[in-house]
Design an enzyme around this catalytic site. Structure first.
Site, short mmCIF file in Angstrom:
data_model
loop_
_atom_site.label_atom_id
_atom_site.label_comp_id
_atom_site.label_asym_id
_atom_site.label_seq_id
_atom_site.Cartn_x
_atom_site.Cartn_y
_atom_site.Cartn_z
N LYS A 46 5.09 -3.63 -6.54
CA LYS A 46 3.66 -3.85 -5.55
C LYS A 46 2.68 -4.53 -6.59
O LYS A 46 2.09 -5.39 -6.32
CB LYS A 46 2.99 -2.57 -5.31
CG LYS A 46 3.92 -1.53 -4.04
CD LYS A 46 3.26 -0.66 -3.57
CE LYS A 46 2.67 0.50 -4.50
NZ LYS A 46 3.98 1.23 -5.08
N ARG B 204 -1.82 5.65 0.92
CA ARG B 204 -0.86 6.17 0.48
C ARG B 204 -0.33 7.51 1.52
O ARG B 204 0.55 8.28 1.35
CB ARG B 204 -0.98 6.81 -0.66
CG ARG B 204 -0.34 6.21 -1.98
CD ARG B 204 -0.78 6.58 -3.07
NE ARG B 204 0.40 6.66 -4.06
CZ ARG B 204 0.20 5.46 -4.92
NH1 ARG B 204 -0.71 4.47 -4.92
NH2 ARG B 204 1.05 5.74 -6.28
N ARG C 66 8.94 0.75 -18.43
CA ARG C 66 7.33 0.07 -18.48
C ARG C 66 6.63 0.70 -19.38
O ARG C 66 6.61 1.59 -19.89
CB ARG C 66 6.81 0.32 -16.93
CG ARG C 66 5.57 -0.07 -16.81
CD ARG C 66 5.03 -0.04 -15.29
NE ARG C 66 4.86 1.31 -15.01
CZ ARG C 66 4.19 1.45 -13.62
NH1 ARG C 66 4.15 0.53 -12.86
NH2 ARG C 66 4.18 2.72 -13.08
N ARG D 95 2.73 4.82 -19.73
CA ARG D 95 1.90 5.60 -18.81
C ARG D 95 2.33 7.08 -18.45
O ARG D 95 3.54 7.34 -18.70
CB ARG D 95 1.61 5.00 -17.41
CG ARG D 95 0.55 4.37 -16.94
CD ARG D 95 0.67 3.68 -15.76
NE ARG D 95 0.99 4.69 -14.59
CZ ARG D 95 1.05 4.07 -13.41
NH1 ARG D 95 1.09 2.75 -13.23
NH2 ARG D 95 1.53 4.69 -12.37
N ARG E 93 6.79 11.78 -8.02
CA ARG E 93 6.02 10.68 -7.18
C ARG E 93 6.93 10.00 -6.27
O ARG E 93 6.17 9.71 -5.11
CB ARG E 93 5.76 9.44 -8.81
CG ARG E 93 4.63 9.76 -9.27
CD ARG E 93 4.68 8.93 -10.73
NE ARG E 93 4.43 7.55 -10.60
CZ ARG E 93 4.67 6.50 -11.36
NH1 ARG E 93 5.28 7.07 -12.43
NH2 ARG E 93 4.29 5.37 -11.13
#
Ligand code: ADP
Length: 223
Positions: free
Chosen positions: A13, A88, A124, A157, A168
């Site tokens: 996204k 969300r 990431r 992160r 998540r």
């Protein structure tokens, strides 16, 4: 025009929002970034968010709505904007309808296989200074651990650790997936294959957005 991007964490996204923003001149508004910035700056809403961030669940609707309301009031949102990470859950989708009413809306659901998503998240890295996103497998910085954009330090992160990724994904399945039928029922949901390269995903989105913008202009509505 309001562009909403739906998809699991790691579905792409944020990257897609960046490309759409650059091509169409709309700001990309990521509620994850708004929350992390506010937490870092220790604003009143940020302090409330800080306790809930990084665990894989959702931050309170009222906190996120407060930050979003402030952001949407800025002049760069007038012509349109892209939402990455909002809404969300169903309550947020309903809150959004009361905000900034009368805009044309388009929703893209980015469908990415779970194995691809997990791989992307665990590799990431983000810049601790400017939040630019890199990937140790597919988008390496030219100097290891250093941001190509601003020279800042690249970090993982907090919530890209394996245990939090699983949480998540669970939150996404339970809270966010019901939005698919919500927007499908409104006839504004477009499905996009999120497994390929970013440029391919963007090419699939473009004609749909162009058509939508033409309709908006033809009807003389505010974009
Ligand atoms: P991702 O979508 O990859 O999980 P984000 O940066 O969008 O990453 O979000 C990180 C965290 O911020 C989420 O796990 C959640 O705790 C919080 N968050 C972001 N957007 C929202 C939102 N709309 N409502 C509640 N919490 C949110």
């Amino acid at each position: 025009m309001r562009v909403i991007l739906l998809g699991a964490p790691g579905s792409g996204k944020g990257s897609l929002a960046g490309l759409i923003g650059a091509a169409y001149g709309f700001p990309k508004i990521s509620t994850g970034d708004l929350l992390r910035d506010a937490a870092r700056e220790k604003t009143p809403l940020g302090l409330q968010a800080a306790a809930q961030l990084g665990k894989g669940g959702l931050v309170d609707d009222a906190v996120v709505l407060g930050l979003l309301r402030e952001r949407l009031a800025r002049p760069d949102c007038r012509a349109g904007y892209i939402l990455d990470g909002y809404p969300r859950n169903l309550a947020q989708a309903k809150d959004l309808e009361t905000l900034d009413d009368g805009r044309r809306e388009i929703v893209f659901l980015i469908e990415t296989r779970e194995a691809v998503v997990i791989e992307r998240l665990s590799s990431r890295r983000i810049c601790s200074a400017c939040q630019a996103v890199f990937n140790v497998v597919t988008k390496k910085p030219s100097r290891e651990g250093i941001c190509d954009v601003c020279g800042g330090r690249l970090v993982q992160r907090n919530d890209d650790r394996d245990e939090v990724i699983a949480e998540r994904m669970k939150t996404h399945r339970q809270k966010t997936e019901p939005l698919i039928s919500f927007y499908q029922g409104r006839g504004i949901l477009h499905r996009v294959d999120g497994n390929g390269r970013l440029e391919e995903i963007f090419s699939a989105v473009r004609p749909v957005l162009d058509a939508e913008i033409r309709v908006a202009e033809a009807f003389g509505k505010r974009p």
